[in-house]
Design a protein around this motif. Structure first.
Motif, PDB file in Angstrom:
ATOM      1  N   GLY A  32      40.610  34.229 103.154  1.00 46.86           N
ATOM      2  CA  GLY A  32      40.422  32.923 103.756  1.00 46.86           C
ATOM      3  C   GLY A  32      40.231  32.966 105.263  1.00 46.86           C
ATOM      4  N   ALA A  33      40.923  33.885 105.941  1.00 48.74           N
ATOM      5  CA  ALA A  33      40.908  33.908 107.405  1.00 48.74           C
ATOM      6  C   ALA A  33      39.832  34.812 107.987  1.00 48.74           C
ATOM      7  N   TRP A  34      39.126  35.569 107.137  1.00 48.62           N
ATOM      8  CA  TRP A  34      38.187  36.559 107.649  1.00 48.62           C
ATOM      9  C   TRP A  34      37.103  35.990 108.565  1.00 48.62           C
ATOM     10  N   PRO A  35      36.554  34.794 108.309  1.00 49.87           N
ATOM     11  CA  PRO A  35      35.547  34.258 109.237  1.00 49.87           C
ATOM     12  C   PRO A  35      36.055  34.149 110.672  1.00 49.87           C
ATOM     13  N   ALA A  36      37.303  33.726 110.846  1.00 52.16           N
ATOM     14  CA  ALA A  36      37.872  33.607 112.191  1.00 52.16           C
ATOM     15  C   ALA A  36      38.129  34.979 112.803  1.00 52.16           C
ATOM     16  N   ILE A  37      38.615  35.914 111.996  1.00 46.63           N
ATOM     17  CA  ILE A  37      38.935  37.256 112.508  1.00 46.63           C
ATOM     18  C   ILE A  37      37.675  37.965 112.980  1.00 46.63           C
ATOM     19  N   GLN A  38      36.612  37.888 112.194  1.00 48.46           N
ATOM     20  CA  GLN A  38      35.388  38.594 112.581  1.00 48.46           C
ATOM     21  C   GLN A  38      34.707  37.923 113.770  1.00 48.46           C
ATOM     22  N   LEU A  39      34.781  36.589 113.867  1.00 49.71           N
ATOM     23  CA  LEU A  39      34.215  35.914 115.022  1.00 49.71           C
ATOM     24  C   LEU A  39      34.986  36.275 116.288  1.00 49.71           C
ATOM     25  N   ALA A  40      36.298  36.391 116.165  1.00 47.54           N
ATOM     26  CA  ALA A  40      37.113  36.793 117.310  1.00 47.54           C
ATOM     27  C   ALA A  40      36.750  38.200 117.765  1.00 47.54           C
ATOM     28  N   PHE A  41      36.493  39.094 116.818  1.00 43.07           N
ATOM     29  CA  PHE A  41      36.118  40.475 117.140  1.00 43.07           C
ATOM     30  C   PHE A  41      34.845  40.506 117.975  1.00 43.07           C
ATOM     31  N   VAL A  42      33.905  39.659 117.625  1.00 41.47           N
ATOM     32  CA  VAL A  42      32.609  39.644 118.315  1.00 41.47           C
ATOM     33  C   VAL A  42      32.689  38.900 119.645  1.00 41.47           C
ATOM     34  N   SER A  43      33.275  37.698 119.630  1.00 46.68           N
ATOM     35  CA  SER A  43      33.254  36.835 120.818  1.00 46.68           C
ATOM     36  C   SER A  43      34.272  37.249 121.871  1.00 46.68           C
ATOM     37  N   ARG A  44      35.354  37.912 121.450  1.00 51.15           N
ATOM     38  CA  ARG A  44      36.424  38.319 122.349  1.00 51.15           C
ATOM     39  C   ARG A  44      37.071  37.118 123.029  1.00 51.15           C
ATOM     40  N   SER A  45      37.140  36.009 122.322  1.00 53.20           N
ATOM     41  CA  SER A  45      37.727  34.796 122.890  1.00 53.20           C
ATOM     42  C   SER A  45      38.530  34.056 121.832  1.00 53.20           C
ATOM     43  N   SER A  46      39.850  33.963 122.049  1.00 53.72           N
ATOM     44  CA  SER A  46      40.697  33.214 121.122  1.00 53.72           C
ATOM     45  C   SER A  46      40.380  31.731 121.170  1.00 53.72           C
ATOM     46  N   VAL A  47      40.136  31.213 122.383  1.00 53.31           N
ATOM     47  CA  VAL A  47      39.840  29.790 122.525  1.00 53.31           C
ATOM     48  C   VAL A  47      38.479  29.462 121.909  1.00 53.31           C
ATOM     49  N   GLY A  48      37.489  30.335 122.135  1.00 49.61           N
ATOM     50  CA  GLY A  48      36.173  30.105 121.548  1.00 49.61           C
ATOM     51  C   GLY A  48      36.205  30.112 120.034  1.00 49.61           C
ATOM     52  N   THR A  49      37.132  30.865 119.461  1.00 48.63           N
ATOM     53  CA  THR A  49      37.262  30.965 118.006  1.00 48.63           C
ATOM     54  C   THR A  49      38.146  29.857 117.441  1.00 48.63           C
ATOM     55  N   MET A  50      38.825  29.114 118.299  1.00 43.64           N
ATOM     56  CA  MET A  50      39.858  28.171 117.868  1.00 43.64           C
ATOM     57  C   MET A  50      39.418  27.181 116.786  1.00 43.64           C
ATOM     58  N   PRO A  51      38.242  26.550 116.870  1.00 38.79           N
ATOM     59  CA  PRO A  51      37.867  25.623 115.794  1.00 38.79           C
ATOM     60  C   PRO A  51      37.790  26.295 114.422  1.00 38.79           C
ATOM     61  N   VAL A  52      37.284  27.519 114.391  1.00 41.69           N
ATOM     62  CA  VAL A  52      37.214  28.245 113.116  1.00 41.69           C
ATOM     63  C   VAL A  52      38.608  28.639 112.659  1.00 41.69           C
ATOM     64  N   THR A  53      39.450  29.095 113.595  1.00 43.02           N
ATOM     65  CA  THR A  53      40.827  29.454 113.244  1.00 43.02           C
ATOM     66  C   THR A  53      41.561  28.268 112.645  1.00 43.02           C
ATOM     67  N   GLN A  54      41.375  27.101 113.244  1.00 46.38           N
ATOM     68  CA  GLN A  54      42.048  25.907 112.737  1.00 46.38           C
ATOM     69  C   GLN A  54      41.546  25.542 111.346  1.00 46.38           C
ATOM     70  N   LYS A  55      40.246  25.650 111.143  1.00 42.30           N
ATOM     71  CA  LYS A  55      39.694  25.288 109.846  1.00 42.30           C
ATOM     72  C   LYS A  55      40.158  26.249 108.749  1.00 42.30           C
ATOM     73  N   VAL A  56      40.148  27.553 109.010  1.00 41.38           N
ATOM     74  CA  VAL A  56      40.561  28.502 107.958  1.00 41.38           C
ATOM     75  C   VAL A  56      42.052  28.369 107.680  1.00 41.38           C
ATOM     76  N   THR A  57      42.833  28.026 108.702  1.00 43.91           N
ATOM     77  CA  THR A  57      44.273  27.843 108.486  1.00 43.91           C
ATOM     78  C   THR A  57      44.535  26.624 107.619  1.00 43.91           C
ATOM     79  N   GLU A  58      43.758  25.565 107.829  1.00 50.26           N
ATOM     80  CA  GLU A  58      43.866  24.384 106.965  1.00 50.26           C
ATOM     81  C   GLU A  58      43.461  24.725 105.538  1.00 50.26           C
ATOM     82  N   ARG A  59      42.380  25.500 105.402  1.00 49.56           N
ATOM     83  CA  ARG A  59      41.933  25.895 104.062  1.00 49.56           C
ATOM     84  C   ARG A  59      42.969  26.745 103.342  1.00 49.56           C
TER      85      ARG A  59
END
Length: 450
Positions: free
Chosen positions: A266-293
């Protein structure tokens, strides 16, 4: 056969281009970036290096464009959303407590790896190779720097810590004022929705940004630099991997009593985006969505994830400064003992907010070195390799920012375990999709037991 029969009315399907999963797009971007970076470096293709640099820089610039307003409105709205949750103070306290517990575990792992591998030995680097940073973090700067001099500068200079402070004050004030402040709250929620929608468009460009970021890193640094920092780089990746694939799954299995494999799905989309973007804040909307899911109530997620995106940094603020401090001490031939190692743990657990969710962890490193009395020139030794190790650090950060709300929700009996078990790894639905939000509403009203 009648004209109205299914066989008669059925239209030929024709050829359809299959939809490529988001994770596959990212992987393809990684592979293409490595190949283009290697080609640009081996064949000395200067225009390709410039192109990769521009592509990656534009992607990061687009992410940063939304950082300041996104952090402000996300924190403000998340604090006001706690009014919808029973025992909000207890939820917030337990979230912070788990942040500190996991940070302590991560820093101990970092120290153990650093002491076992001696990352500064045999590198060929000397103190002359280092250079003092233009600015260094100290505890006094950290404490006094939280309060801004005015309301404009934190946004123009992207001082996330000060933005968090102002957002927290505004959110608490709105709660105290009550009904009279409702128009401001409604406007804030609308602006946040707008920012998340715009940022989602940027996130869709991640595969292209990946090509530029990875390609430029390979073209600029090559494998020679990685070889010189081989032990240090390996230590960071191994330490982060132990936390990401060891500590977090163990906590999920024993504390939350859920299947860790379902979490990674469930969380892999956020983890891989974080790996690429190197930004926790930039990844935050995806992190929030996968956590809700993954079954965490939306009202709690909207607080815990933004809070974590600016303070929960197991990679940048625990593993990295622990190993980096040992590395610098060995290069400068400074002996460290038990007292110094305890100080590293203290800084990592208490000072992690200094990283503030942006790319890089230089502020945290300077804070750690200044606390230990180590030479600031050590920062210069590690800046060259920072983009490479930052990818794994940020992925670990973001995973922790999703794990902790799951742990707390499970302990408070508000985790939707059916949603957790059925969470999808797909990112084909936008985070702000209305149908998804409607489905989430069933989990929002789950009461927190007294």
């Amino acid at each position: 056969m009648s004209a109205n029969s299914p066989a008669a009315t059925e239209k030929p399907s024709g050829f359809r281009i299959p939809k490529v999963p988001f994770w596959a797009q990212i992987v393809a971007g990684l592979v293409l970036g490595v190949l283009l970076g290697w080609l640009a470096r081996s064949q000395d293709v200067s225009w390709l290096v410039t192109t990769l640099d521009k592509v990656g820089s534009i992607f990061v610039q687009l992410l940063k464009l939304a950082v300041a307003p996104l952090v402000f409105f996300a924190i403000l709205v998340s604090i006001t959303n706690l009014r919808k949750v029973n025992n909000a103070a207890r939820l917030a306290t337990r979230t912070l407590l788990w942040f500190m517990i996991t940070s302590l575990i991560a820093v101990v792992i970092g120290l153990a790896i650093g002491l076992l591998t001696n990352p500064g030995a045999g590198t060929g680097l000397t103190p002359k190779d280092g250079a003092k940073p233009e600015s260094a973090g100290t505890w006094l700067d950290f404490l006094t720097g939280i309060i801004p001099e005015n309301v404009i500068t934190p946004f123009t200079e992207l001082n996330v810590l000060q933005i968090v402070f102002m957002a927290a004050v505004a959110g608490i004030a709105i709660l105290k004022i009550g009904e009279k402040a409702k128009p401001i709250l409604d406007l804030s929620e609308s602006v946040l929705t707008l920012l998340q929608k715009a940022l989602w468009w940027v996130i869709k460009l991640s595969p292209i940004g990946t090509v530029g970021l990875i390609g430029y890193a390979i073209a600029t640094y090559g494998w020679d630099l990685i070889g010189k920092y081989a032990t240090f780089t390996a230590d960071i990746y191994i330490g982060c991997a132990l936390v990401l694939f060891g500590v977090y799954p163990l906590l999920l299995a024993t504390v939350a009593k859920v299947n860790p494999l379902k979490f990674f799905k469930g969380a892999w989309p956020a983890i891989q985006l974080a790996f690429v973007s190197r930004s926790s804040v930039g990844t935050m909307p995806v992190t929030q969505k996968v956590t809700e899911r993954l079954g965490v109530p939306k009202d709690y997620t909207s607080f815990a994830v933004p809070f974590g995106a600016t303070t929960k940094m197991d990679g940048c603020a625990a593993i990295y400064p622990a190993i980096a401090a040992i590395f610098v001490a060995q290069i400068f031939d400074v002996q460290m003992g038990i007292k110094e190692y305890i100080l590293i743990a203290f800084v990592s657990v208490v000072g992690s907010a200094a990283t503030a969710g942006l790319t890089g962890a230089t502020v945290m490193l300077t804070l750690t070195l200044s606390t230990l009395g180590l030479p600031m020139e050590g920062v210069g030794l590690l800046l060259a390799i920072d983009p490479i190790v930052d990818m794994m650090r940020t992925a670990t950060n973001v995973a922790g920012q999703s794990v902790i709300p799951i742990l707390v929700a499970a302990r408070e009996n508000i985790l939707d375990r059916k949603a957790y078990d059925s969470a999808s790894s797909s990112l084909t639905d936008e985070p702000l999709d209305e149908s998804a939000d409607a489905a989430d509403s069933d989990r929002q009203a789950v009461p927190v037991p007294a």
